[in-house]
Design a protein around this motif. Structure first.
Motif, PDB file in Angstrom:
ATOM      1  N   TYR A  82       0.755  -1.255  -0.049  1.00 43.64           N
ATOM      2  CA  TYR A  82      -0.128   0.041  -0.110  1.00 43.64           C
ATOM      3  C   TYR A  82       0.915   1.242  -0.289  1.00 43.64           C
ATOM      4  CZ  TYR A  82      -3.438   3.308   1.418  1.00 43.64           C
ATOM      5  OH  TYR A  82      -4.405   4.634   1.542  1.00 43.64           O
ATOM      6  N   ALA A  83       2.120   1.347   0.795  1.00 43.26           N
ATOM      7  CA  ALA A  83       2.903   2.446   0.936  1.00 43.26           C
ATOM      8  C   ALA A  83       3.699   2.728  -0.326  1.00 43.26           C
ATOM      9  CB  ALA A  83       3.694   2.194   2.072  1.00 43.26           C
ATOM     10  N   ALA A  84       4.155   1.473  -0.722  1.00 47.37           N
ATOM     11  CA  ALA A  84       4.702   1.661  -2.376  1.00 47.37           C
ATOM     12  C   ALA A  84       3.743   2.232  -3.637  1.00 47.37           C
ATOM     13  CB  ALA A  84       5.403   0.356  -2.686  1.00 47.37           C
ATOM     14  N   ASP A  85       2.711   1.696  -3.429  1.00 45.06           N
ATOM     15  CA  ASP A  85       1.611   2.049  -4.335  1.00 45.06           C
ATOM     16  C   ASP A  85       1.284   3.518  -4.238  1.00 45.06           C
ATOM     17  OD1 ASP A  85       1.862  -0.462  -5.445  1.00 45.06           O
ATOM     18  OD2 ASP A  85      -0.165  -1.090  -4.829  1.00 45.06           O
ATOM     19  N   PRO A  98      15.163  13.380  14.196  1.00 48.19           N
ATOM     20  CA  PRO A  98      14.770  12.172  14.894  1.00 48.19           C
ATOM     21  C   PRO A  98      13.700  11.417  14.378  1.00 48.19           C
ATOM     22  CG  PRO A  98      15.397  13.736  16.271  1.00 48.19           C
ATOM     23  CD  PRO A  98      15.336  14.442  15.040  1.00 48.19           C
ATOM     24  N   ALA A  99      12.385  12.193  14.164  1.00 47.29           N
ATOM     25  CA  ALA A  99      11.299  11.254  13.611  1.00 47.29           C
ATOM     26  C   ALA A  99      11.777  10.635  12.270  1.00 47.29           C
ATOM     27  CB  ALA A  99      10.151  12.263  13.198  1.00 47.29           C
ATOM     28  N   PRO A 102      11.636   3.512   8.441  1.00 47.18           N
ATOM     29  CA  PRO A 102      12.351   2.512   7.754  1.00 47.18           C
ATOM     30  C   PRO A 102      12.807   3.258   6.467  1.00 47.18           C
ATOM     31  CG  PRO A 102      10.175   1.567   7.951  1.00 47.18           C
ATOM     32  CD  PRO A 102      10.297   2.988   8.597  1.00 47.18           C
ATOM     33  N   ALA A 103      13.912   2.416   5.706  1.00 41.89           N
ATOM     34  CA  ALA A 103      14.603   3.382   4.965  1.00 41.89           C
ATOM     35  C   ALA A 103      13.550   3.770   3.713  1.00 41.89           C
ATOM     36  CB  ALA A 103      15.758   2.418   4.143  1.00 41.89           C
ATOM     37  N   ALA A 112      13.449   7.679   2.046  1.00 47.82           N
ATOM     38  CA  ALA A 112      13.533   7.978   0.601  1.00 47.82           C
ATOM     39  C   ALA A 112      12.474   8.730   0.400  1.00 47.82           C
ATOM     40  CB  ALA A 112      13.701   6.804   0.070  1.00 47.82           C
ATOM     41  N   LEU A 113      11.264   8.187   0.647  1.00 53.44           N
ATOM     42  CA  LEU A 113       9.880   9.136   0.324  1.00 53.44           C
ATOM     43  C   LEU A 113       9.979  10.478   0.788  1.00 53.44           C
ATOM     44  CD1 LEU A 113       7.205   9.033  -1.051  1.00 53.44           C
ATOM     45  CD2 LEU A 113       6.271   8.096   1.128  1.00 53.44           C
TER      46      LEU A 113
END
Length: 464
Positions: free
Chosen positions: A296-299, A343-344, A349-350, A354-355
């Protein structure tokens, strides 16, 4: 051969000029070129979000907690000279010899029982319009009551902040106003929050489906007719889940009961038998849920980049059509910092980092494209500043760029935010030169570094 005789001819001409006719006219003196006068600013006007908020929420329970701004609040210079309690907006005004900024609007629209319902007031002569939670054009930002937050942040968008100033200033900026603009962070955080909520929901739904898809065949495996038993177990699960107030746990009990009632399968009623099956189904559900959430996040990720592209274009348009077009001649626009370095951001995750970087870069590209040619606009690259500080903190005098200076435990800080942080609820040790007060907001020391960056660019521009 001209290159051989030219020096000789030049020398002869100079000698002739020195010994020539005494009546020849004297050369006309050329006055020295005077540098352009540096501007003298009569007022500082700021628009933006929490990074530019000078005390919108320093009222009610927040004031009683010793908070109200998004940093280490209060003058705690007795503890350490760096604990000034000042944001970059306030530091800029002090360095320019202008009055201390005050919030154009104060108040809270939240839970009265918690002290978060305070009458909203507009303050004439106060030009600090930035508000924690504000977005570029959308009126609902983080901690607005419409998000369900008890705080009830006002989150007046930058579009309206500018309109409010024009309404009280005759529709014009003065030519000697210094206008400071910094926004977009809440557009990013709001979008990321929605993405997280959507990914969580997708993961939970997928995990719930997979749980029973894995559990039912296991429960039916000991029956004389496993396929027939599985149909009966699924039917029991469906009936239970359709019941108001049901849960995965209650549906599991129904499933075990239905399984034990199948011929040859009575042993499954024992926890020693069905317990490992439940554990295996839970593991399958967790794997499926994680995969669905990640998908879902990638889409949806590209949609967030598009949203920040739009927000950047909207802010650039506001600067051109509402600020410059209405008389402003000295406009500083800070771009978005690299939120992935906070910090947030570091806790994500990587892929999320990147997003976040892509979103900020998309926003900043719009500012650069639309405003870099405007001679009355000074673009400040805060994105680069935060990256440089993250990779080489000692160059900025920073001692920590990964942790928060404020103790954000619920015992010490009921809001879990720098909004309620002050000299009494800091972490142990010397945190004066930490970069961040909470997970995204700078300490007074790092705010001063930002002000220095702005001031240096103003000097290069001839504005200081």
């Amino acid at each position: 051969m001209r290159h051989v005789f030219l020096p000789v001819l030049l020398a002869a001409a100079l000698l002739s000029a020195c010994n020539g006719d005494d009546n020849s006219p004297a050369p006309v003196p050329v006055p020295p070129v005077e540098p352009a006068p540096k501007p003298h600013f009569s007022a500082q006007i700021s628009f933006g979000d929490s990074l530019s908020d000078v005390g919108t929420y320093a009222v009610g329970a927040l004031k009683a907690l010793g908070g109200g701004k998004f940093t280490i609040n209060g003058d705690n210079t007795r503890l350490n000279p760096a604990f000034t309690g000042l944001t970059w907006i306030e530091v800029m005004a002090a360095r320019l010899g202008l009055p201390a900024p005050c919030a154009a609007q104060t108040g809270l629209d939240g839970n009265a029982a918690q002290g978060f319902s305070v009458r909203v007031q507009n303050h004439a002569g106060c030009f600090g319009y930035g508000q924690g939670g504000s977005r570029v054009t959308h009126p609902v930002g983080p901690n607005n009551k419409l998000t369900g937050s008890a705080l009830g942040a006002l989150t007046v968008p930058v579009k309206t902040q500018i309109a409010n100033h024009l309404a009280q200033s005759g529709g014009k900026f003065k030519p000697d106003d210094l206008v400071l603009v910094m926004a977009g962070g809440n557009d990013m955080l709001f979008q990321l929050g929605a993405l997280q909520a959507g990914a969580t929901a997708a993961g939970q739904a997928a995990g719930a489906r997979q749980y029973f898809d894995s559990l039912v065949p296991l429960l039916a495996s000991g029956a004389i007719a496993p396929s027939t038993a599985a149909v009966a177990i699924f039917s029991a699960v469906s009936a239970e889940l359709a019941r108001p107030g049901s849960s995965q746990a209650s549906a599991t009990i129904a499933a075990v009961g239905a399984a034990a009632g199948q011929p040859g399968n009575a042993a499954v009623a024992s926890m020693a038998v069905y317990g490992p099956m439940v554990a295996a189904a839970q593991a399958d559900a967790a794997t499926a849920g994680a995969a669905a959430g990640n998908k879902y996040a990638a889409d949806q990720g590209p949609n967030l980049v598009t949203a920040l592209t739009l927000a950047g274009a909207e802010l650039a348009t506001l600067v051109k059509s509402q600020v410059l077009a209405n008389g402003a001649r000295y406009v500083v626009v800070n771009n978005l910092p690299d939120v992935a370095q906070t910090p947030a951001g570091r806790s994500k995750p990587a892929e999320t980092q990147a997003l976040m970087a892509a979103m900020a870069q998309a926003f900043n590209a719009q500012l650069s494209s639309a405003l870099s040619a405007e001679t009355d606009v000074l673009l400040v690259d805060v994105y680069a500043l935060t990256q440089q500080a993250a990779t080489n903190p000692s160059a900025f005098g920073l001692t920590n760029v990964t942790e928060t200076a404020c103790d954000l435990s619920s015992v010490k800080n009921p809001l879990l935010s720098s909004l309620a942080c002050n000299g009494t609820n800091l972490k142990a040790g010397d945190v004066s030169r930490y970069a961040y007060a909470d997970d995204v907001h700078p300490t007074p020391y790092f705010y001063a570094q930002l002000a220095t960056q702005v001031e240096e660019r103003m000097v290069q521009q001839g504005w200081r």
